[in-house]
Motif scaffolding. Structure first.
Motif, mmCIF file in Angstrom:
data_model
loop_
_atom_site.group_PDB
_atom_site.id
_atom_site.type_symbol
_atom_site.label_atom_id
_atom_site.label_comp_id
_atom_site.label_asym_id
_atom_site.label_seq_id
_atom_site.Cartn_x
_atom_site.Cartn_y
_atom_site.Cartn_z
ATOM 1 N N MET A 1 1.306 -0.997 -0.019
ATOM 2 C CA MET A 1 -0.402 0.133 0.208
ATOM 3 C C MET A 1 0.896 1.304 -0.174
ATOM 4 N N ASN A 2 0.279 2.354 -0.967
ATOM 5 C CA ASN A 2 1.169 2.951 -0.568
ATOM 6 C C ASN A 2 0.572 4.385 -0.606
ATOM 7 N N ASP A 3 1.229 4.702 1.298
ATOM 8 C CA ASP A 3 1.269 5.460 1.986
ATOM 9 C C ASP A 3 0.568 7.506 1.258
ATOM 10 N N ASP A 4 1.642 7.445 0.948
ATOM 11 C CA ASP A 4 2.059 9.016 0.145
ATOM 12 C C ASP A 4 0.637 9.559 -0.728
ATOM 13 N N CYS A 5 -0.203 8.299 -1.117
ATOM 14 C CA CYS A 5 -1.797 8.839 -2.019
ATOM 15 C C CYS A 5 -3.067 8.579 -1.327
ATOM 16 N N ASP A 6 -3.119 10.317 -1.475
ATOM 17 C CA ASP A 6 -4.345 10.437 -0.561
ATOM 18 C C ASP A 6 -5.509 9.594 -1.218
ATOM 19 N N TYR A 7 -5.728 9.457 -2.422
ATOM 20 C CA TYR A 7 -6.621 8.438 -3.109
ATOM 21 C C TYR A 7 -6.783 7.879 -2.509
ATOM 22 N N CYS A 8 -5.327 6.867 -3.130
ATOM 23 C CA CYS A 8 -6.076 5.289 -2.488
ATOM 24 C C CYS A 8 -6.096 5.154 -1.340
ATOM 25 N N ARG A 9 -4.837 5.752 -0.002
ATOM 26 C CA ARG A 9 -5.891 5.816 1.333
ATOM 27 C C ARG A 9 -6.846 6.227 1.733
ATOM 28 N N GLN A 10 -7.632 6.800 0.859
ATOM 29 C CA GLN A 10 -9.022 6.666 1.316
ATOM 30 C C GLN A 10 -10.208 5.820 0.629
ATOM 31 N N TRP A 11 -9.607 4.955 -0.862
ATOM 32 C CA TRP A 11 -10.747 4.311 -0.426
ATOM 33 C C TRP A 11 -10.567 3.137 -0.332
ATOM 34 N N ASN A 12 -9.354 3.368 -0.060
ATOM 35 C CA ASN A 12 -8.881 1.794 1.205
ATOM 36 C C ASN A 12 -9.616 1.602 3.065
ATOM 37 N N GLN A 13 -9.837 3.074 2.976
ATOM 38 C CA GLN A 13 -10.627 3.482 4.552
ATOM 39 C C GLN A 13 -12.015 3.899 4.228
ATOM 40 N N GLU A 14 -12.457 3.542 2.923
ATOM 41 C CA GLU A 14 -14.027 3.715 3.005
ATOM 42 C C GLU A 14 -14.396 2.364 2.469
ATOM 43 N N HIS A 15 -13.397 1.626 1.579
ATOM 44 C CA HIS A 15 -13.616 -0.247 1.672
ATOM 45 C C HIS A 15 -12.486 -1.051 2.411
ATOM 46 N N PRO A 16 -13.479 -1.489 3.947
ATOM 47 C CA PRO A 16 -11.899 -1.542 3.663
ATOM 48 C C PRO A 16 -12.250 -3.395 3.740
ATOM 49 N N ASP A 17 -13.616 -4.212 3.028
ATOM 50 C CA ASP A 17 -13.852 -5.383 2.723
ATOM 51 C C ASP A 17 -12.866 -5.953 1.557
ATOM 52 N N GLU A 18 -12.394 -4.804 0.746
ATOM 53 C CA GLU A 18 -11.981 -5.245 -0.457
ATOM 54 C C GLU A 18 -10.969 -4.879 -0.239
ATOM 55 N N ALA A 19 -9.414 -5.957 -1.557
ATOM 56 C CA ALA A 19 -9.080 -6.150 -2.283
ATOM 57 C C ALA A 19 -7.605 -4.573 -2.120
ATOM 58 N N GLN A 20 -6.557 -4.020 -0.662
ATOM 59 C CA GLN A 20 -6.590 -2.706 -0.960
ATOM 60 C C GLN A 20 -5.788 -2.168 -1.932
ATOM 61 N N ARG A 21 -5.943 -0.898 -2.395
ATOM 62 C CA ARG A 21 -5.721 -0.611 -3.851
ATOM 63 C C ARG A 21 -4.049 -0.048 -3.428
ATOM 64 N N VAL A 22 -3.575 -0.192 -4.445
ATOM 65 C CA VAL A 22 -1.792 -0.207 -4.383
ATOM 66 C C VAL A 22 -1.786 1.853 -5.176
ATOM 67 N N ALA A 23 -2.789 1.548 -6.447
ATOM 68 C CA ALA A 23 -2.661 2.051 -7.381
ATOM 69 C C ALA A 23 -3.807 2.996 -7.477
ATOM 70 N N CYS A 24 -3.658 3.480 -8.384
ATOM 71 C CA CYS A 24 -4.903 4.728 -8.800
ATOM 72 C C CYS A 24 -5.539 4.301 -10.371
ATOM 73 N N GLY A 25 -4.196 3.890 -10.727
ATOM 74 C CA GLY A 25 -4.322 3.439 -11.852
ATOM 75 C C GLY A 25 -3.284 3.813 -13.281
ATOM 76 N N PRO A 26 -3.639 3.275 -14.632
ATOM 77 C CA PRO A 26 -2.522 3.098 -15.288
ATOM 78 C C PRO A 26 -1.989 4.733 -15.493
ATOM 79 N N CYS A 27 -0.420 4.640 -15.599
ATOM 80 C CA CYS A 27 0.513 5.551 -15.543
ATOM 81 C C CYS A 27 -0.662 6.382 -17.475
ATOM 82 N N ALA A 28 -0.692 7.506 -17.809
ATOM 83 C CA ALA A 28 -0.731 8.065 -19.030
ATOM 84 C C ALA A 28 0.124 8.186 -20.065
ATOM 85 N N VAL A 29 1.600 7.924 -19.344
ATOM 86 C CA VAL A 29 2.737 7.818 -20.833
ATOM 87 C C VAL A 29 3.076 6.229 -20.747
#
Length: 91
Positions: A1-29
């Motif tokens: 889990m990446n603690d630096d990403c506010d979006y991932c941290r918030q999603w993980n807190q709101e969805h504790p029963d689902e798999a922990q998110r370690v990335a927001c999505g694919p790199c645009a490049v």
């Protein structure tokens, strides 16, 4: 889990029963896993991997295509000012 990403941290807190998110999505490049961040030189937030974020955020001047607008405006202004000054000096 990446603690630096506010979006991932918030999603993980709101969805504790689902798999922990370690990335927001694919790199645009390069499509590697990345995180969504607001960039000071980009008009919107962008999802980038750490490598491309560091490249975009590096020190120094970074040419963007929209910078050509400044060159064009400066060129038009220089031509207009030159013609006004030439007409003034001719009398």
């Amino acid at each position: 889990m990446n603690d630096d990403c506010d979006y991932c941290r918030q999603w993980n807190q709101e969805h504790p029963d689902e798999a922990q998110r370690v990335a927001c999505g694919p790199c645009a490049v390069c499509q590697a896993s990345g995180h969504l961040k607001a960039h000071p030189r980009q008009p919107t937030s962008i999802c980038l991997c750490q490598k491309h974020w560091d490249e975009l955020n590096g020190r120094g001047y970074h040419f963007e295509l929209y910078h050509l607008i400044y060159v064009i405006v400066f060129g038009i202004a220089a031509v207009q000012i030159y013609s006004l000054i030439a007409r003034f000096w001719e009398g």
